[in-house]
Scaffold this active site. Structure first.
Site, PDB file in Angstrom:
ATOM      1  N   SER A 209       0.849  -1.202   0.000  1.00  0.00           N
ATOM      2  CA  SER A 209       0.000   0.000   0.000  1.00  0.00           C
ATOM      3  C   SER A 209       0.881   1.247   0.000  1.00  0.00           C
ATOM      4  O   SER A 209       2.060   1.181  -0.336  1.00  0.00           O
ATOM      5  CB  SER A 209      -0.935  -0.024   1.213  1.00  0.00           C
ATOM      6  OG  SER A 209      -1.902   0.992   1.105  1.00  0.00           O
ATOM      7  N   ASN A 210       0.318   2.388   0.362  1.00  0.00           N
ATOM      8  CA  ASN A 210       1.100   3.633   0.431  1.00  0.00           C
ATOM      9  C   ASN A 210       0.587   4.491   1.586  1.00  0.00           C
ATOM     10  O   ASN A 210      -0.324   4.096   2.302  1.00  0.00           O
ATOM     11  CB  ASN A 210       1.019   4.375  -0.912  1.00  0.00           C
ATOM     12  CG  ASN A 210      -0.415   4.660  -1.293  1.00  0.00           C
ATOM     13  OD1 ASN A 210      -1.125   5.381  -0.609  1.00  0.00           O
ATOM     14  ND2 ASN A 210      -0.870   4.060  -2.389  1.00  0.00           N
ATOM     15  N   HIS A 211       1.195   5.666   1.740  1.00  0.00           N
ATOM     16  CA  HIS A 211       0.917   6.489   2.931  1.00  0.00           C
ATOM     17  C   HIS A 211      -0.304   7.400   2.817  1.00  0.00           C
ATOM     18  O   HIS A 211      -0.521   8.248   3.680  1.00  0.00           O
ATOM     19  CB  HIS A 211       2.121   7.379   3.244  1.00  0.00           C
ATOM     20  CG  HIS A 211       3.295   6.606   3.759  1.00  0.00           C
ATOM     21  ND1 HIS A 211       3.242   5.893   4.926  1.00  0.00           N
ATOM     22  CD2 HIS A 211       4.532   6.421   3.251  1.00  0.00           C
ATOM     23  CE1 HIS A 211       4.407   5.318   5.133  1.00  0.00           C
ATOM     24  NE2 HIS A 211       5.211   5.616   4.119  1.00  0.00           N
TER      25      HIS A 211
END
Ligand code: CTP
Length: 402
Positions: A209-211
């Site tokens: 995923s990402n932030h």
């Protein structure tokens, strides 16, 4: 602007400026608004409930229970009734209660129950107004999306001169009129917003995923709703406190799911905003069982995900508007403009990864906007709520906007 049909809940707290609320009430009533006054009992020392009841043509409320009839004043109902909750004057004391969610009288209970937009006009002495505690409480209210009618400068009741005077009733009336004008400029529009990150499963317990926090997407969704639009949100996993019943809310996990749900909604909307940080790749295979750490090097094969904005951009109808986002680390403008074209956006919002105070997790942002028409607009660092409002203003300048 005529305020006929607008229901205003007017909160009055203990401040010398409460005498001006009589004039404000008259102005609101003369403009056609229905005004229901709720007072804190300390406001009684500054203006009588009889004066305000006479001017507002309604009994003033201050207690949970009316003594004479024993009737229960339903603060929830009051909060639902209003189109706008205006507190003028707002004392430092009630401000701190609002900021912290303290509920110890009818006014603070109505505040916590109110589902409508909130506008506050603080009034206090200049040193109190400048105190970091007061300023931080005002920022807290602004971060809730409330409208702050900042105190004006001039002579104060203490004899001192400076910022602290409640905004003059005529100016408050203008702010209220402006609020109602703006708050309906997206009425009848249907909006799709993708937001948050996506999660791409590796095995039953892990994902890529990402932030992305979803803060900018949510600020936009809030701005559209507060200006009268019907908003369909398709959100990846986020951990923000959201009042989901304001929207048609769809929670999704992966890019594939986000595409499937968005594609169903897309044909029905006027504006689509692609604010999600969609994972560009997903594991080519998802392990059925948890991957064990058997080898010292583990390679994961990734496959390209569907590009939601690109695919829906191909289906964009002549009267639809598409807004995209780009987060770049180098040759920002060039990359953003290339995406604008490739994905058939009418407007792209460029977040620079290098600006302090902008980006994923913070409450502020600094963006540049590139229109398909070639026009570029730079917005200064501001709260995400403010940036969202300015993006909406820009959408109204797009040629297909009607
Ligand atoms: N977007 C999308 N679906 C994807 C990837 C991106 O809908 N699979 C949308 C984003 O929501 C954003 C815009 O496309 O509005 C640009 O996203 P970005 O990740 O910056 O662009 P990419 O095309 O993925 O380019 P790159 O990651 O190579 O910079």
């Amino acid at each position: 602007m005529n305020l006929a049909g607008k229901k205003i809940l007017l909160g009055v707290t203990g401040s010398i400026a409460a005498y001006k609320t009589a004039h404000l009430t008259r102005l609101l009533i003369k403009s056609g608004a229905e005004v229901q006054i709720v007072m804190s009992t300390s406001a009684f020392d500054f203006i009588t409930p009889l004066t305000l009841a006479t001017l507002s043509k309604r009994p003033v409320l201050s207690q949970f229970k009316k003594d004479e009839t024993g009737e229960w004043n339903n603060h929830v109902e009051l909060g639902l009734w209003a189109d706008l909750f205006l507190v003028a004057p707002l004392s430092a004391n009630t401000l701190s209660k609002f900021a912290l969610g303290i509920c110890d009288n009818l006014l603070s209970a109505v505040y916590l129950s109110a589902r409508c937009p909130v506008m506050v006009a603080p009034a206090m002495d200049l040193d109190m107004y400048q105190h970091p505690a007061v300023q931080s409480n005002l920022s807290q209210l602004a971060s809730f999306g409330h409208h702050i009618l900042h105190a004006e400068s001039g002579e104060l009741a203490s004899g001192l001169s400076g910022q602290g005077r409640m905004m003059e009733p005529e100016h408050i009336l203008e702010e209220v009129q402006n609020f109602f004008k703006i708050s309906s400029d997206f009425k009848g529009k249907r909006i799709l917003i993708t937001m948050g990150p996506t999660q791409e499963a590796l095995d039953p317990v892990r994902f890529i995923s990402n932030h992305s926090s979803g803060k900018m997407g949510l600020a936009l969704a809030d701005a559209f709703v507060s200006r009268g639009a019907e908003v369909f949100v398709v959100s990846g996993p986020i951990s923000l406190n959201v009042q989901k019943d304001k929207f048609h809310w769809n929670s999704v996990t992966s890019a594939a799911e986000m595409f499937e749900v968005s594609a169903k909604i897309h044909p029905e909307v006027d504006i689509a905003v692609f604010a999600a940080a969609v994972a560009d790749y997903a594991p080519a295979e998802v392990a059925d069982e948890k991957i064990k750490k058997d080898s010292s090097i583990l390679s994961i094969k990734l496959k390209k995900n569907v590009d939601i904005a690109f695919e829906l951009g191909k289906q964009k109808k002549i009267n639809q508007i598409h807004i995209g986002f780009a987060l770049e680390t180098e040759r920002e403008a060039e990359h953003a403009k290339a995406k604008l074209k490739k994905k058939n956006f009418d407007l792209i919002v460029l977040n620079s990864a290098k600006v302090a105070g902008a980006g994923f997790k913070v409450d502020t942002n600094q963006v540049d906007l590139f229109h398909a028409s070639g026009e570029t607009v730079q917005l200064a660092l501001a709260s995400k709520a403010k940036i969202a409002a300015l993006i909406l203003d820009q959408i109204k300048t797009i040629p297909v906007w009607v």
